[in-house]
Design a protein around this motif. Structure first.
Motif, PDB file in Angstrom:
ATOM      1  N   LEU A 192      51.368  27.466  40.732  1.00 23.27           N
ATOM      2  CA  LEU A 192      50.816  28.651  41.405  1.00 23.27           C
ATOM      3  C   LEU A 192      49.828  28.240  42.496  1.00 23.27           C
ATOM      4  O   LEU A 192      49.711  28.897  43.524  1.00 23.27           O
ATOM      5  N   GLY A 193      49.138  27.143  42.280  1.00 22.16           N
ATOM      6  CA  GLY A 193      48.090  26.760  43.224  1.00 22.16           C
ATOM      7  C   GLY A 193      46.791  27.446  42.856  1.00 22.16           C
ATOM      8  O   GLY A 193      46.710  28.141  41.826  1.00 22.16           O
TER       9      GLY A 193
ATOM     10  N   ALA B 142      44.723  31.920  46.599  1.00 19.61           N
ATOM     11  CA  ALA B 142      45.728  32.984  46.660  1.00 19.61           C
ATOM     12  C   ALA B 142      45.053  34.322  46.939  1.00 19.61           C
ATOM     13  O   ALA B 142      45.523  35.113  47.764  1.00 19.61           O
TER      14      ALA B 142
ATOM     15  N   GLN C 277      43.880  34.471  50.562  1.00 20.22           N
ATOM     16  CA  GLN C 277      45.020  34.704  51.470  1.00 20.22           C
ATOM     17  C   GLN C 277      45.462  36.159  51.395  1.00 20.22           C
ATOM     18  O   GLN C 277      45.758  36.796  52.405  1.00 20.22           O
ATOM     19  N   HIS C 278      45.504  36.643  50.164  1.00 23.32           N
ATOM     20  CA  HIS C 278      45.916  38.033  49.951  1.00 23.32           C
ATOM     21  C   HIS C 278      44.988  38.979  50.694  1.00 23.32           C
ATOM     22  O   HIS C 278      45.419  39.860  51.433  1.00 23.32           O
TER      23      HIS C 278
END
Lengths: 742, 118
Positions: free
Chosen positions: A57-58, A63, A66-67
């Motif tokens: 997933l990182g 995340a 970025q979202h």
């Protein structure tokens, strides 16, 4: 299309931040679980399966970042953050905040109120259809109303010959406040009726809300009387009854048919006769009969599209040349001006001065606040240095400081707006002040926009100096120097010193201005009016239609004077057709010349006409400089006499003593029996010029009569007795509205 | 770590969105994990996907109105958000595929130019 959708969604996302974050967290959790299960099925151990899932997933933080970035507005996010910080800072520094908000509020309140008046008088179009095409057609250039008005035949000729104007209409400004007596209702009442020509309302683009405007038949001489009601009067007297059209009301003893009701938005007096009232409008016939009355009409024209005022003026001059010298014609020298200039032009300079003063006030506010913020900012060098050391660039620091000052100025502006709302109400509510269009002053989008603009401008102006200053220092220096709060650098001192100089200069300017203004105000208040103002009561007592002959009217006056003199407390009583500081009647001008002298056309002196009885001059304590006042023996049987004021006496006989000399008025000779001082009829600060007094028993040419009572008791104590005395003579006399002269 | 292996491709800007759209069109509604896995499989594990980045792409596409999302239950009874392509998304996909084809042709021709002097 999709770009617009996305933009909207992005803005929305900023405000749903918490929801969307939670959604994403759920999704990521599901993701890890799904991946873990798949890994387990592949035969990994539980721990390995989970570790591998998380690894693929990182970083969840990345995340989420970025979202957020792709769904929202990253710039707005950080601005909101600054905003939150700014508001927290305001709360922390409550004292400074309160002070800043207060002075910005005062500044914004004052400037918005002034802007509001400015807007209504000078910027906003007049409340008529296509108002830039409306023009005022004056007669000559005198400030004087009588000389500005136009004779009926001149209007007719002008209208016929003019190519520049689509329409020319007029109203007669020689109506008086309370000229018409309404009876038949519960309480007799005095109304104000404005005579207008047939198509006056269509010219302005005013459509009645009920009924219609006048027809050609109704505008004929001797047509059955009709009237159009103002909206306010309709509401007040008819309770806004929808079936009022067609009904008759009794005015001056005769039935008058109501044909229409004007819209609420139309306020005749606000534009044409500020500070007065108008209840109804009656037709003014353009006939030989009205032509004989002389200059009676104030003219308005609607210019054809594309015609400029100066072009219309050229044409008007030609027309005037052509019609000059016709039979029974008064002088007509048309002077055309845009209606707005006529209505509010004279206030332009005063308003500009006021706007300037408020502008300076605003500058003073800014300089003051800027200084305060500078002082506070010097305590924040450390904070800024730490931010800079942590990687905030200078633009970012400046932005943060500016957002803080914008917060301050916005809250201040909100307070200011509240003050402006109050101020505007106050200004719009001023009654009896001769400033046009004040009723149109209201809080609207323009003012809101103005407030916003001032708030933003103030925020930037106030915040810029401290922002640039604070962020300018290199972090290591600031950290070293700011070990114990503030040690002022020389640059900062320079800036603050010049701000203080500016403040003092501006304050001096404002104080000087205010002092000058105050002095001229005092001068106006101390002016010698030429008559007494205290303990004087005035009341309209025009004889009704039942007193048709001169003798009957004289008897009516005698009766009233006798009764009123008998009321306890009354010292002196008089009659006049023109009360000082009253309404339009004081404007009547007649030619007057030395008897036996020939004058060239237009050279004969003009003087204001006051028709009074023998008691008026003593009752008003108008100073008699030479000769005598009128006496009860100056009647229609005795020798015609006149009293002139000083300016007229100087004009007629610059060298000699006027008493005993003869003048000629309306083809009749009169002997001067006295000379009196000038009286300020029109305004406190305006001298009247030549005036003459004629005895009411010799000249029955008045359109209104005021009873003037000077008393030894205060007006409130006098009124009931006077009312009772008058009711005995004429119960229909609307005795409610006694006026005082103060 | 896999990242250091030269065989794997870094994704060009915008290509991920296209892959997501194509995956949803051929596979029907899928959750984020399913999309990520599918892309890895189709690419024969040549694409290195930091799976978390798929969600930024998904929200972007959703805001443009090209895909829609709703919460549902996965095959193994988990609450998951399912994405499906919209009619507008299909149209957009067709246009983008055409663009890609043209670009790929062009690149192919440019790369195939003979070396100077040969």
């Amino acid at each position: 299309m999709s770009a617009v959708r996305r933009a909207i969604a992005r803005v929305a996302a900023v405000f749903r931040r918490a929801d969307l974050d939670r959604d994403l967290d759920d999704e990521l959790a599901t993701h890890v679980e799904l991946a873990t299960e798949e890994n387990l099925q592949r035969g990994m151990t539980a721990a390995d399966a989970r570790r591998a899932a998380v690894a693929s997933l990182g970083s969840p933080i990345a995340a989420r970042e970025q979202h957020r970035e792709s769904r929202g507005l990253p710039g707005l996010d950080s601005i909101l953050q600054d905003l939150r910080y700014g508001i927290r800072g305001m709360r922390r520094d409550a004292g400074l905040t309160a002070f800043a908000v207060l002075i910005i509020g005062l500044g914004v309140g004052a400037s918005s109120t002034v802007f509001n008046v400015f807007n209504a008088l000078l910027l906003r179009p007049l409340p008529f259809t296509d108002s830039t095409r409306l023009a005022w057609i004056a007669n000559g250039e005198l400030e004087n109303l009588s000389a500005q008005t136009v004779q009926v035949d001149n209007l007719l000729d002008f209208r016929r010959q003019s190519q520049s104007f689509a329409a020319v209409e007029g109203y007669s400004p020689f109506y008086g406040q309370g000229d018409v007596r309404l009876t038949g209702a519960d309480q007799p009442e005095r109304l104000t009726a404005v005579p207008v020509t047939e198509r006056f309302f269509p010219l302005l683009g005013i459509e009645p809300v009920l009924g219609r405007v006048f027809t050609a038949e109704e505008s004929l001489w001797n047509a059955p009387p009709t009237a159009i009601l103002s909206h306010r009067f309709w509401v007040r007297c008819f309770a806004a009854a929808p079936d009022v059209v067609g009904t008759a009301m009794v005015l001056d003893g005769a039935p008058v048919t109501v044909v229409g009701v004007l819209p609420e938005s139309f306020d005749f007096t606000a534009v044409f006769a500020p500070g007065t009232g108008a209840d109804l409008f009656v037709p003014y016939p353009l006939s030989p009969e009205t032509n004989r009355r002389g200059n009676t009409l104030a003219l308005l024209g609607r210019l054809n599209p594309g015609v400029r005022v100066d072009e219309a003026q050229v044409e008007a001059d030609l027309i005037a040349e052509r019609i000059r010298g016709a039979e029974r014609r008064n002088e007509f020298r048309p002077t055309i001006a845009p209606l707005r200039e006529r209505v509010s032009g004279e206030f332009r300079r005063a308003l500009l001065v006021l706007a300037g003063a408020v502008g300076f006030l605003m500058l003073l506010v800014c300089a003051n606040l800027s200084n305060l913020l500078l002082a506070r900012a010097s305590g924040r060098h450390r904070e800024m240095a730490i931010r800079a050391a942590l990687g905030a660039g200078r633009p970012r620091l400046v932005r943060q400081m500016l957002i803080e000052s914008l917060c301050l100025s916005s809250v201040g502006a909100a307070v200011g707006l509240a003050l402006a709302v109050g101020g505007t109400r106050l200004v719009a509510g001023i009654e009896g002040m001769s400033v046009p269009l004040l009723q149109a002053v209201r809080v609207d989008l323009d003012v809101l926009g103005f407030c916003l603009l001032v708030a933003v401008a103030t925020g930037i102006v106030v915040g810029l100096a401290p922002a640039l200053q604070t962020s300018a220092l290199a972090p290591h220096l600031a950290l070293k120097q700011g070990g114990r709060g503030a040690v002022g650098g020389s640059g900062r001192d320079w800036m603050r010193r010049s701000l203080v100089v500016c403040e003092v200069a501006l304050a001096c300017l404002l104080v000087t201005g205010a002092a000058l203004f105050g002095r001229s105000l005092v001068r106006v208040l101390e002016v010698d009016l030429g008559f007494r103002t205290d303990d004087i009561l005035a009341l309209r007592i025009d004889p009704g239609r039942e007193y048709s002959t001169h003798a009957q009217r004289t008897a009516y006056f005698d009766q009233i004077l006798d009764r009123v003199r008998a009321v306890p407390g009354v010292e002196a009583v008089g009659l006049t057709d023109a009360l000082p500081l009253g309404d339009n009647y004081g404007w009547r001008l007649w030619n007057v010349g030395v008897a036996g002298r020939a004058y060239d056309r237009g050279q004969k002196p003009l003087a204001l006409v006051r028709i009074v009885d023998d008691g008026y001059i003593p009752a008003m304590r108008i100073t008699v400089d030479a000769g005598r006042t009128f006496s009860a023996n100056d009647t229609s049987e005795s020798e015609p006499v006149i009293i002139v004021n000083e300016p007229l006496a100087r004009r007629l006989w610059p060298e000699a003593d006027p008493v005993g000399r003869r003048v000629e008025i309306m083809g009749r000779e009169r002997r001067v029996v006295g000379v009196v001082r000038e009286v300020r009829y029109f305004a406190l600060e305006q001298a009247s010029g030549p005036e003459m007094y004629l005895p009411i028993r010799q000249i029955p040419d008045y359109s209104s009569v005021d009873l003037v009572v000077s008393a030894s008791l205060p007006p409130a104590a006098m009124a009931p007795g006077l009312r009772a005395a008058l009711a005995e003579i004429d119960p229909t006399l609307p005795a409610a509205d006694f006026r005082t002269m103060r | 770590m896999t990242k250091t292996k030269p065989a794997r491709l870094d994704l060009l800007q915008g290509t991920l969105d296209l892959m997501v759209l194509q995956t949803l069109r051929s596979m029907g509604p899928l959750h984020g994990y399913g999309i990520a896995r599918r892309i890895e499989q189709v690419s024969g594990h040549q694409v290195m996907l930091n799976q978390g980045t798929i969600y930024a792409s998904l929200v972007r596409l959703q805001q443009r109105g090209w895909i829609s999302a709703r919460w549902g239950t996965s095959s193994n009874n988990r609450k998951a958000k399912f994405y499906s392509i919209t009619a507008r998304g299909s149209k957009q996909l067709a246009a983008e595929i055409a663009d890609w084809q043209r670009l790929a042709d062009l690149m192919g021709r440019v790369v195939a130019l003979p070396e100077e002097g040969s």
